[in-house]
Design an enzyme around this catalytic site. Structure first.
Site, PDB file in Angstrom:
ATOM      1  CE  LYS A  24       1.759 -17.425  -2.269  1.00 32.84           C
ATOM      2  NZ  LYS A  24       1.337 -18.633  -3.145  1.00 32.84           N
ATOM      3  CG  ASP A  31     -13.519  -7.790   2.022  1.00 28.98           C
ATOM      4  OD1 ASP A  31     -13.197  -6.742   2.456  1.00 28.98           O
ATOM      5  OD2 ASP A  31     -13.855  -7.105   0.794  1.00 28.98           O
ATOM      6  CG  ASP A  52      -1.411 -20.082  -1.191  1.00 28.13           C
ATOM      7  OD1 ASP A  52      -1.026 -19.902   0.038  1.00 28.13           O
ATOM      8  OD2 ASP A  52      -1.342 -20.848  -2.222  1.00 28.13           O
ATOM      9  CE1 TYR A 107      -3.086  -2.169   0.374  1.00 33.89           C
ATOM     10  CE2 TYR A 107      -4.717  -0.465   0.780  1.00 33.89           C
ATOM     11  CZ  TYR A 107      -4.482  -2.150   1.205  1.00 33.89           C
ATOM     12  OH  TYR A 107      -5.465  -3.079   0.917  1.00 33.89           O
ATOM     13  CG  ASP A 150      -8.243  -4.997   1.557  1.00 39.61           C
ATOM     14  OD1 ASP A 150      -8.569  -4.713   2.081  1.00 39.61           O
ATOM     15  OD2 ASP A 150      -8.600  -5.419  -0.029  1.00 39.61           O
TER      16      ASP A 150
HETATM   17  C1  IPM Z   1     -10.280  -1.197   3.594  1.00 41.57           C
HETATM   18  C2  IPM Z   1     -10.546  -1.337   2.236  1.00 41.57           C
HETATM   19  C3  IPM Z   1      -9.307   0.023   1.885  1.00 41.57           C
HETATM   20  C4  IPM Z   1      -8.351  -0.901   2.180  1.00 41.57           C
HETATM   21  C5  IPM Z   1      -9.525   0.946   0.725  1.00 41.57           C
HETATM   22  C6  IPM Z   1     -10.875   1.651   0.750  1.00 41.57           C
HETATM   23  C7  IPM Z   1      -8.827   1.590   0.419  1.00 41.57           C
HETATM   24  O1  IPM Z   1     -10.488  -2.062   1.397  1.00 41.57           O
HETATM   25  O2  IPM Z   1     -10.319  -1.239   4.687  1.00 41.57           O
HETATM   26  O3  IPM Z   1      -9.747  -2.795   3.262  1.00 41.57           O
HETATM   27  O4  IPM Z   1      -8.025  -1.079   1.146  1.00 41.57           O
HETATM   28  O5  IPM Z   1      -7.709  -1.014   2.938  1.00 41.57           O
HETATM   29 MN    MN Z   2     -10.418  -4.078   2.269  1.00 48.87          MN
END
Ligand code: IPM
Ligand code: MN
Length: 371
Positions: A194, A255, A227, A143, A251
């Site tokens: 990884k 999710d 993975d 990032y 990230d």
């Molecule tokens: C998160 C989001 C952010 C990230 C974006 C909005 C920059 O997806 O907080 O997970 O990728 O960190």
């Molecule tokens: Mn995210």
């Protein structure tokens, strides 16, 4: 009575303002109740700030963020700003907050409440009672790594670079947080990387093994390839307790873990810095894992629970108000047990409510916690 706690509220874009409004109502409830008071400042961030001021966050907002006890963040972004240059994109404001406040430890709990078990796309027996913590490194890695960007090569062709880079201290400090969290949970840490492909993966593996052995011999520790971790999360998530990983894998894995609980609309997060050695205070920001959901913004459909649970994390981690955090988490469970659902978590036999109606239900449940 304790001193007022200062909070900077940044609702952001899309559904951010709608879900934040429900938190503001809950803050108002605490103010009225009188035991905890908050000094709330509110400002623009993300696309809304870009539209008003031409930047995704202003320097003066950053100054407030740096001096406040905690930041509550909604969500940023949307197709409206797709063509804005990257340094001014809504996400840039969020990344600056994370970086400048040095919020390196991002706690993303994934909890499956019994009332929500049928909302998950996974089988109930796979997710029942699930309670895991993804700990994502938040201020380094791909990032922020340099160099990055487009280059034109001598033959005129274009090459694009992102850089995944970590220094030792950046890895050590987040690994330590993982072990500290695990000691208060089920005493198990997985470190996902990884190392079979990436130099930074080898480094994460080496550093985590050292910290585990030298500093936390009492905590069970496992290496796992990222993975394989993604796959194992779907196969048998109960094998995990705390999963610590880098910014990008975190990230993605968070999710995935969030969705196992039924909806991204349920999952809170806390981003913490290191405590100041003298005052003991640390920078902190609390935000839902979900995004700005521009497709449903302004329609009253958004689920405010992730934002509310982020507020509960703020009570717990920034203000040491564990009882009040429990109180907020309990009323969320009660409202779900009573069958109230926003559209994203709607199930047959439940009552569909709007964002605001959900907030009203929460407030009346809160009232019932005091006599
Ligand atoms: C998160 C989001 C952010 C990230 C974006 C909005 C920059 O997806 O907080 O997970 O990728 O960190
Ligand atoms: Mn995210």
């Amino acid at each position: 009575m304790a001193a007022n706690r200062s909070v900077l509220v940044l609702p952001g874009d899309g559904i951010g303002p709608e879900v934040m409004e429900q938190v503001q109502r809950v803050i108002g409830w605490f103010d009225k109740k009188g035991s905890v008071r908050f000094d709330v400042k509110e400002d623009l961030a993300g696309g809304a700030c870009f539209d008003a001021h031409g930047v995704s966050i202003r320097d003066q907002t950053m100054e407030i963020a740096l001096s406040t006890d905690a930041v509550l963040f909604g969500a940023v972004g949307g197709p409206k700003w797709d063509d804005v240059p990257r340094e001014h994109r809504p996400e840039a404001g969020l990344l600056r907050l994370r970086k400048d406040l040095d919020l390196f430890a991002n706690l993303r709990p994934a909890i499956v409440l019994d009332a929500m078990i049928d909302a998950s796309t996974l089988k109930p027996e796979v997710v029942k009672g699930l309670d895991i913590m993804i700990l994502r490194e938040l201020t380094s890695g791909v990032y922020f790594g340099q160099p990055r960007g487009e280059q034109t090569l001598e033959d005129g062709s274009v090459r694009v670079v992102d850089t995944q880079a970590y220094n030792e201290e950046e890895v050590v400090r987040v690994i330590r947080v993982a072990f500290e969290l695990a000691r208060k949970r089920k005493n198990l840490v997985h470190c996902a990387e990884k190392s079979n492909v990436m130099e930074t993966g080898v480094f994460w593996r080496k550093i985590s093994a050292r910290v585990a052995k030298e500093e936390y011999p009492d905590v069970e520790f496992q290496h796992i390839l990222a993975d394989n971790c993604a796959m194992q999360l779907l196969r048998d998530p109960h094998q995990f307790d705390v999963i610590v990983t880098d910014n990008l894998f975190g990230d993605i894995l968070s999710d995935e873990a969030a969705m196992m609980t039924g909806s991204l609309g349920m999952l809170p997060s806390a981003s913490l810095g290191n405590p100041d050695p003298i005052t003991g205070k640390r920078h902190a920001m609390y935000e839902p894992v979900h995004g700005s959901a521009p497709d449903i913004a302004g329609e009253g459909k958004a689920n405010p629970l992730a934002m509310l649970l982020s507020f509960a994390m703020m009570l717990r981690y920034s203000f040491d108000l564990g009882d009040d955090a429990d109180r907020v988490e309990t009323v969320v469970q009660n409202v779900l047990n009573d069958g109230y659902r926003t559209g994203d978590i709607m199930q047959s036999g439940c009552h569909l409510v709007s964002t605001e109606e959900m907030g009203t239900k929460l407030l009346s449940e809160l009232d019932r916690t005091v006599d």
